[in-house]
Write a protein that holds these residues in place. Sequence first.
Motif, PDB file in Angstrom:
ATOM      1  N   ARG A  31      -1.411 -15.913  25.817  1.00 40.19           N
ATOM      2  CA  ARG A  31      -2.754 -15.383  25.498  1.00 40.19           C
ATOM      3  C   ARG A  31      -3.843 -16.423  25.668  1.00 40.19           C
ATOM      4  O   ARG A  31      -5.009 -16.095  25.829  1.00 40.19           O
ATOM      5  CB  ARG A  31      -2.764 -14.859  24.056  1.00 40.19           C
ATOM      6  CG  ARG A  31      -1.903 -13.620  23.865  1.00 40.19           C
ATOM      7  CD  ARG A  31      -1.741 -13.352  22.383  1.00 40.19           C
ATOM      8  NE  ARG A  31      -3.068 -13.214  21.768  1.00 40.19           N
ATOM      9  CZ  ARG A  31      -3.492 -12.112  21.160  1.00 40.19           C
ATOM     10  NH1 ARG A  31      -2.701 -11.073  21.090  1.00 40.19           N
ATOM     11  NH2 ARG A  31      -4.685 -12.070  20.616  1.00 40.19           N
ATOM     12  N   GLU A  32      -3.460 -17.688  25.559  1.00 40.35           N
ATOM     13  CA  GLU A  32      -4.457 -18.760  25.699  1.00 40.35           C
ATOM     14  C   GLU A  32      -4.502 -19.328  27.112  1.00 40.35           C
ATOM     15  O   GLU A  32      -5.069 -20.389  27.339  1.00 40.35           O
ATOM     16  CB  GLU A  32      -4.141 -19.866  24.703  1.00 40.35           C
ATOM     17  CG  GLU A  32      -4.011 -19.349  23.290  1.00 40.35           C
ATOM     18  CD  GLU A  32      -4.648 -20.276  22.311  1.00 40.35           C
ATOM     19  OE1 GLU A  32      -4.095 -21.386  22.142  1.00 40.35           O
ATOM     20  OE2 GLU A  32      -5.693 -19.917  21.736  1.00 40.35           O
ATOM     21  N   TRP A  33      -3.868 -18.648  28.042  1.00 40.43           N
ATOM     22  CA  TRP A  33      -3.832 -19.026  29.466  1.00 40.43           C
ATOM     23  C   TRP A  33      -2.948 -20.242  29.716  1.00 40.43           C
ATOM     24  O   TRP A  33      -3.123 -20.945  30.710  1.00 40.43           O
ATOM     25  CB  TRP A  33      -5.239 -19.288  30.029  1.00 40.43           C
ATOM     26  CG  TRP A  33      -6.111 -18.079  30.164  1.00 40.43           C
ATOM     27  CD1 TRP A  33      -6.077 -16.946  29.404  1.00 40.43           C
ATOM     28  CD2 TRP A  33      -7.160 -17.866  31.116  1.00 40.43           C
ATOM     29  NE1 TRP A  33      -7.027 -16.056  29.820  1.00 40.43           N
ATOM     30  CE2 TRP A  33      -7.713 -16.592  30.858  1.00 40.43           C
ATOM     31  CE3 TRP A  33      -7.676 -18.629  32.155  1.00 40.43           C
ATOM     32  CZ2 TRP A  33      -8.767 -16.073  31.608  1.00 40.43           C
ATOM     33  CZ3 TRP A  33      -8.736 -18.114  32.891  1.00 40.43           C
ATOM     34  CH2 TRP A  33      -9.275 -16.845  32.626  1.00 40.43           C
ATOM     35  N   ARG A  34      -1.985 -20.491  28.805  1.00 41.38           N
ATOM     36  CA  ARG A  34      -1.044 -21.591  29.036  1.00 41.38           C
ATOM     37  C   ARG A  34       0.071 -21.042  29.921  1.00 41.38           C
ATOM     38  O   ARG A  34       0.622 -19.973  29.607  1.00 41.38           O
ATOM     39  CB  ARG A  34      -0.472 -22.031  27.677  1.00 41.38           C
ATOM     40  CG  ARG A  34      -0.221 -23.503  27.553  1.00 41.38           C
ATOM     41  CD  ARG A  34      -0.087 -23.931  26.090  1.00 41.38           C
ATOM     42  NE  ARG A  34      -1.341 -24.423  25.565  1.00 41.38           N
ATOM     43  CZ  ARG A  34      -2.058 -23.838  24.594  1.00 41.38           C
ATOM     44  NH1 ARG A  34      -1.641 -22.726  24.032  1.00 41.38           N
ATOM     45  NH2 ARG A  34      -3.194 -24.366  24.194  1.00 41.38           N
ATOM     46  N   PRO A  35       0.436 -21.707  31.027  1.00 39.84           N
ATOM     47  CA  PRO A  35       1.521 -21.167  31.863  1.00 39.84           C
ATOM     48  C   PRO A  35       2.866 -21.206  31.125  1.00 39.84           C
ATOM     49  O   PRO A  35       3.163 -22.175  30.438  1.00 39.84           O
ATOM     50  CB  PRO A  35       1.540 -22.103  33.075  1.00 39.84           C
ATOM     51  CG  PRO A  35       0.549 -23.167  32.828  1.00 39.84           C
ATOM     52  CD  PRO A  35      -0.157 -22.943  31.541  1.00 39.84           C
ATOM     53  N   LEU A  36       3.660 -20.146  31.268  1.00 41.91           N
ATOM     54  CA  LEU A  36       4.962 -20.086  30.618  1.00 41.91           C
ATOM     55  C   LEU A  36       5.998 -20.695  31.555  1.00 41.91           C
ATOM     56  O   LEU A  36       6.155 -20.238  32.689  1.00 41.91           O
ATOM     57  CB  LEU A  36       5.320 -18.631  30.293  1.00 41.91           C
ATOM     58  CG  LEU A  36       4.367 -17.956  29.302  1.00 41.91           C
ATOM     59  CD1 LEU A  36       4.637 -16.460  29.207  1.00 41.91           C
ATOM     60  CD2 LEU A  36       4.491 -18.601  27.920  1.00 41.91           C
ATOM     61  N   PRO A  37       6.710 -21.721  31.094  1.00 43.23           N
ATOM     62  CA  PRO A  37       7.676 -22.411  31.958  1.00 43.23           C
ATOM     63  C   PRO A  37       8.744 -21.441  32.464  1.00 43.23           C
ATOM     64  O   PRO A  37       9.159 -20.531  31.740  1.00 43.23           O
ATOM     65  CB  PRO A  37       8.296 -23.471  31.035  1.00 43.23           C
ATOM     66  CG  PRO A  37       7.385 -23.583  29.857  1.00 43.23           C
ATOM     67  CD  PRO A  37       6.670 -22.276  29.728  1.00 43.23           C
TER      68      PRO A  37
END
Lengths: 484, 112
Positions: free
Chosen positions: A266-272
């Motif tokens: 949701r915070e635009w952090r890429p999911l590994p």
Amino acid sequence: MPASSAEQPAARPERTELAVVGAGPAGLAAAVTAADGGLDVVLLDAADAPGGQYYRAPAPGLGATRPEALHHGWAEFAALVARLGRHRTAGRIRHLTGHHVWAVERSGADWTLHAVTGPDGRDGATTLDARRLLIATGSVERQLPFPGWTLPGVVGAAGAQAMLKSGLVLPGRRIVVAGSGPLLQAVAVSLARAGARVPALVEASGYGAYGRAPLVLAGNPGRLAEGARHGAALARHRIRPLTHRAVTAVHGTDRVEGVTVSRLDREWRPLPGTGRRIDCDVLAVGHGLVPQLDLAVGIGCATRCGADGSAALELDDGLRTTVPGVWAAGETGGIGGVRLALTEGELAARSVIADARGGPGTARAAALCRSRRRMRAFAELMGAVHRPGPGWTDWTAADTEVCRCEEVTTGAIRTAVAELGAGDSRTVKLLTRAGMGWCQGRTCGFAVRELAGCAADAGAPDRRPLACPVPLSVLARADRPEDA
Amino acid sequence: MRRPRIRTAGRTPAALAGAVPGPAFEITFDGRPVRALPGQSIAAALWAASVLTWRTTRVNGRPRGAFCGIGSCFDCLATVNGQPNRRACLLPARPGDVVTSQEGDGHAGLVR
């Protein structure tokens, strides 16, 4: 569309009642409305034809018999251009094409505008005095850096659109469109209609977020219809919308061969582990638009921070800036799209006429004012939905260039902040040269501010005393007007 | 019909806009001929010839070409008829223009 590149006299013009800077939708609507009201208007614009970036059209030499195929709302634009033509013939509007206004200064009760002339501002220079000023300088695309974004074949989404509209060219054959904001849908559809294969439209946010404000949506049925039209066109051209995803890597050595698309939280952090490769020869990328405020900020107009995180001019209901004698319309008051720009252009001109000639407010002005409030509410919603999440900085690697001109990396900026004690983007700039190059931070400004992580910086306007490159000889003459 | 929906493999920007351009002319890029149409910018003519790179950067010597397409980012700088730092996305192509890739700031000749 009539040709509009007629030569204008190069001599120093007379003082005019109203100078409108920018001939995009807002400036064009403002100029013709002001001239309808009997004002003597000068319309200055960098391009050689009216329309700005939105209504950019192929040059006459390209002989486009269906320019409307590249645009929505062409009939409305054509009507404005016809009105402009009549006012030009009647001498009520002087349209100065190829004029890049680089600064405005107060001279007594008037404004003095300084411009360089020619397609890229290298041909000459001129000045002009105006009693009132209306700023309609539009916007440029907002960019966020990611690994590989400087590789040839990565282009601005709005840039690809602009090159298509004006030059009838595509940068490649298989184009991934990525970033955030409704502009991407229009770009993806345009590129596909012009013959490109668009395998994916990668949106970092999600369209569902618009549902958080049902009342705003209900007040803007036109925008809902536009969304539905784009959705249908994407399906027709087999363009896959991938939401809550971003391009996190670009592949290729000398030019783009593919991209990696990753899921975002949701915070635009890429999911590994979610990265997936899509083959393409071009990536068209952009995160919405940023108002171009150099001239307005230069004369002291106050700004506010919009819901999109970028600075926009503070305007009252009559579209007056905080500086007396200066009005603004369109994207300079916050990114809101073409309908809002046309409405504000007309409203601002009516406000100028009332100031110049007196008289009571009209029913038309009141109606425009209501439309404007409704559309501004949608613009704020759009800005909030697509405002970059704080996790975007995790896309960048230490060696990712943030400032494309000075080749300053994320690592250098992080070192300036963490080890050298830079507490704001200005100090980051002084220590690293980020934003000091040719473009003066127009491309990297937002990203550098976010990486610097200073709360007081957020939404602050950039300050550029010169709004475009100016030869030293022109500057020297501007300082000694008797030589001009 | 206002918006023709052409869905054949032969779709091109020119076909979409119903373009009937004036006669094409030649410019050169790094010595080789490139065809341009009247009204196209130098960047547009280069894109049409599948050229995406016409500059190397000052610090790392990396390749660059047009990016913003509207004269704002300065990535598309090229040397045109001997003049460095011309914005190729703004400058209209003219018959016989000599466009060369720009290395760094384009002023290496000054310090030789």
